[in-house]
Design a protein around this motif. Structure first.
Motif, mmCIF file in Angstrom:
data_model
loop_
_atom_site.group_PDB
_atom_site.id
_atom_site.type_symbol
_atom_site.label_atom_id
_atom_site.label_comp_id
_atom_site.label_asym_id
_atom_site.label_seq_id
_atom_site.Cartn_x
_atom_site.Cartn_y
_atom_site.Cartn_z
ATOM 1 N N GLN A 186 0.813 -1.221 0.000
ATOM 2 C CA GLN A 186 0.000 0.000 0.000
ATOM 3 C C GLN A 186 0.846 1.270 0.000
ATOM 4 O O GLN A 186 0.332 2.349 -0.164
ATOM 5 N N ARG A 204 -1.710 -5.490 -5.623
ATOM 6 C CA ARG A 204 -2.562 -4.303 -5.521
ATOM 7 C C ARG A 204 -3.909 -4.522 -6.201
ATOM 8 O O ARG A 204 -4.946 -4.128 -5.673
ATOM 9 N N LYS A 210 -6.000 3.457 -1.412
ATOM 10 C CA LYS A 210 -5.854 2.416 -0.393
ATOM 11 C C LYS A 210 -4.900 1.302 -0.808
ATOM 12 O O LYS A 210 -4.287 0.672 0.035
ATOM 13 N N VAL A 211 -4.802 1.044 -2.110
ATOM 14 C CA VAL A 211 -3.917 -0.026 -2.578
ATOM 15 C C VAL A 211 -2.553 0.484 -3.019
ATOM 16 O O VAL A 211 -1.739 -0.286 -3.522
ATOM 17 N N GLY A 212 -2.279 1.776 -2.822
ATOM 18 C CA GLY A 212 -0.927 2.279 -3.041
ATOM 19 C C GLY A 212 -0.664 3.061 -4.304
ATOM 20 O O GLY A 212 0.478 3.382 -4.600
#
Length: 139
Positions: A22, A61, A82-84
Motif C-alpha cells: 500500500q 494491488r 488504499k492499494v498504493g
C-alpha cells in the motif's frame, strides 16, 4: 547452501513487498531487503518467481482492489489510494489490463451477481474452492 540462502533472502523481499504494497516502493529499497544490488535482485526474482517485483506488486494491488471494490463502498479514487497508487489513470489502466474490466464495471458486474450488498457473489467463488474449504457446493 548458497542457493538456499538466496531463496531465503528473496522470500524476505517478497514478504516485504506483500507487507508494504500500500506504500510507494522502489526497486532499490526492495533489493536492500534481500541484500542484493537492484539489477541482480530483479534478474534473480524474475528467474525464481516468473514475474518481476513490479508485476508481483501490481498483482497484489489489483487483488486487494478487487476485494475492496466488491466488499466496501469506497469510490474508485479511494480504492486507488488504499492499494498504493497515486494516479487514478495508472490504477485504472493496470486494473483493466489485469481483469479485462475497468474498476467501476468490475464492481457493477460483481454486485449485480450478489444477492447481498458488499458480499462476494457465490458465482465468483469457484466450486472446487467452495467444496474444499466450505465442505459444500455454493449455489
Amino acid at each position: 547452501m548458497a542457493k538456499h540462502s538466496k531463496l531465503k533472502r528473496l522470500n524476505l523481499s517478497r514478504d516485504y513487498i506483500a507487507g508494504n504494497f500500500q506504500t510507494p516502493l522502489n526497486l532499490s529499497v526492495i533489493a536492500e531487503s534481500s541484500y542484493m544490488s537492484p539489477y541482480h535482485f530483479l534478474r534473480v526474482f524474475k528467474e525464481t518467481y516468473g514475474e518481476t517485483p513490479n508485476e508481483f506488486l501490481i498483482r497484489l494491488r489489483v487483488q486487494e482492489a478487487k476485494k475492496i471494490l466488491i466488499t466496501e463502498n469506497y469510490s474508485v479514487s479511494e480504492v486507488c489510494e488504499k492499494v498504493g497508487y497515486v494516479s487514478l489513470g495508472s490504477f485504472s489502466s493496470l486494473f483493466l489490463k489485469q481483469t479485462g474490466l475497468a474498476p467501476t464495471l468490475y464492481r457493477r458486474k460483481l454486485w449485480s451477481l450478489s444477492s447481498e450488498a458488499y458480499c462476494f457473489p457465490a458465482q465468483a467463488i469457484p466450486a472446487c474452492y467452495a467444496y474444499h474449504f466450505l465442505g459444500k457446493l455454493v449455489k
